[in-house]
Motif scaffolding. Structure first.
Motif, mmCIF file in Angstrom:
data_model
loop_
_atom_site.group_PDB
_atom_site.id
_atom_site.type_symbol
_atom_site.label_atom_id
_atom_site.label_comp_id
_atom_site.label_asym_id
_atom_site.label_seq_id
_atom_site.Cartn_x
_atom_site.Cartn_y
_atom_site.Cartn_z
ATOM 1 N N VAL A 242 0.845 -1.196 0.000
ATOM 2 C CA VAL A 242 0.000 0.000 0.000
ATOM 3 C C VAL A 242 0.876 1.241 0.000
ATOM 4 N N GLY A 243 0.299 2.371 -0.395
ATOM 5 C CA GLY A 243 0.971 3.665 -0.378
ATOM 6 C C GLY A 243 -0.078 4.769 -0.326
ATOM 7 N N VAL A 244 0.356 6.015 -0.369
ATOM 8 C CA VAL A 244 -0.556 7.161 -0.291
ATOM 9 C C VAL A 244 -0.370 8.036 -1.528
ATOM 10 N N MET A 250 1.713 11.413 -8.357
ATOM 11 C CA MET A 250 2.799 10.893 -7.516
ATOM 12 C C MET A 250 2.229 10.165 -6.297
ATOM 13 N N PHE A 251 3.000 9.276 -5.763
ATOM 14 C CA PHE A 251 2.626 8.592 -4.519
ATOM 15 C C PHE A 251 3.866 8.482 -3.630
ATOM 16 N N VAL A 252 3.615 8.259 -2.350
ATOM 17 C CA VAL A 252 4.688 7.999 -1.379
ATOM 18 C C VAL A 252 4.426 6.635 -0.763
ATOM 19 N N GLY A 253 5.483 5.821 -0.687
ATOM 20 C CA GLY A 253 5.334 4.492 -0.081
ATOM 21 C C GLY A 253 6.666 3.980 0.437
ATOM 22 N N VAL A 261 11.707 4.583 1.999
ATOM 23 C CA VAL A 261 10.492 5.366 1.708
ATOM 24 C C VAL A 261 10.800 6.316 0.553
ATOM 25 N N VAL A 262 9.992 6.233 -0.514
ATOM 26 C CA VAL A 262 10.249 7.048 -1.702
ATOM 27 C C VAL A 262 8.979 7.775 -2.136
ATOM 28 N N LYS A 263 9.216 8.822 -2.912
ATOM 29 C CA LYS A 263 8.125 9.505 -3.610
ATOM 30 C C LYS A 263 8.365 9.260 -5.094
ATOM 31 N N ALA A 264 7.364 8.676 -5.771
ATOM 32 C CA ALA A 264 7.583 8.260 -7.159
ATOM 33 C C ALA A 264 6.313 8.443 -7.976
#
Length: 278
Positions: A242-244, A250-253, A261-264
């Motif tokens: 899961v991620g946000v 973009m999402f962060v997970g 933890v990355v933003k992609a």
């Protein structure tokens, strides 16, 4: 007068019968005596001579001394035997100690080799993570297309507000933290631990695991995403990640141990679905 009347005769005078008899008797007696003596000597020579030795009588003190001497001898023998056993044990212990030392040196060398290999692998992983993060940063700067000329999730590029803004702000502030399976912060996370902590910022208690979080809200389409929506990978109710969603495609997970933890971009790892809780 005859000329030979005064010449002494050289003939021995005749012995008288009595003289001869007397001498014969004496000789016979002598012979008899010798015969008796010889017979007696022969008889004595035939019989064994027995010599009787008188042994000294053992007194109580002498017996005690002999017993004490025997005890001392026995104790000395026992002492020698014990010393021999100790020497043998010491030799065996020294041999084992030498073998243990050799084994310890061998193990230390192996541990040193393993530590060096682990350090080399850790350095390689850090370099790999740095390269991946650089790639992700480039992806964030340039954006990614879904192949149709428009960005995935571009229809929901509005800025987050209210509770959604708090959730988005929280997850973005964790970018760069480590990924640890079962991690719930504050500096290391797994994917569902990060999502759960983000929604706690707005007093919403989500389930702990990805499978339950993927059905915690209302299902929404990936072309109608809003900041703060929960993205999931896998099936609803059986999601494995899961991620946000944070807006602008973009999402962060918390992805994995290599990236943390990355933003992609969504196209970097397209999700299977999404739910809206806010």
């Amino acid at each position: 007068m005859s000329h030979t009347a005064h010449i002494r005769s050289h003939r021995k005078p005749r012995r008288s019968a009595s003289t001869i008899a007397m001498r014969a008797g004496v000789a016979g007696g002598v012979l008899s005596t010798l015969a008796v003596a010889g017979a007696s000597g022969s008889a004595n020579a035939a019989e064994p001579v027995t010599q009787t030795l008188e042994l000294p009588t053992l007194t109580a003190d002498l017996a005690a001394q002999i017993a004490q001497s025997a005890d001392v001898t026995q104790q000395a023998a026992a002492s020698y035997e014990l010393q021999a056993e100790r020497d043998a044990a010491a030799a065996q212990a020294a041999k084992k100690a030498e073998a243990d030392l050799a084994e310890a040196k061998k193990k230390a060398a192996e541990d040193k080799r393993k530590a060096a290999e682990a350090a080399r692998q850790a350095a390689a992983e850090r370099a790999s993570r740095s390269a991946e993060r650089a790639t992700l940063s480039a992806s964030v700067d340039t954006g990614s297309s879904d192949g149709s000329g428009s960005s995935v999730g571009s229809s929901s590029s509005s800025s987050a507000t209210g509770s959604a803004a708090a959730v988005v702000s929280f997850v973005q502030s964790q970018v760069g933290d480590a990924y640890v399976s079962g991690g719930t912060g504050p500096n290391s996370w797994d994917c569902s631990g990060l999502v759960q902590a983000a929604f706690k910022q707005v007093n919403i208690d989500l389930p702990r695991v990805s499978q339950a979080q993927s059905t915690a809200g209302t299902q929404v389409g990936l072309d109608n995403l809003q900041p703060g929506d929960i993205l999931y990978w896998g099936g609803a109710g059986s999601a494995y990640h899961v991620g946000v969603y944070v807006g602008d495609g973009m999402f962060v997970g918390a992805q994995n141990s290599s990236t943390g933890v990355v933003k992609a971009s969504l196209s970097y790892d397209p999700p299977s679905g999404a739910v809206r809780v806010l």
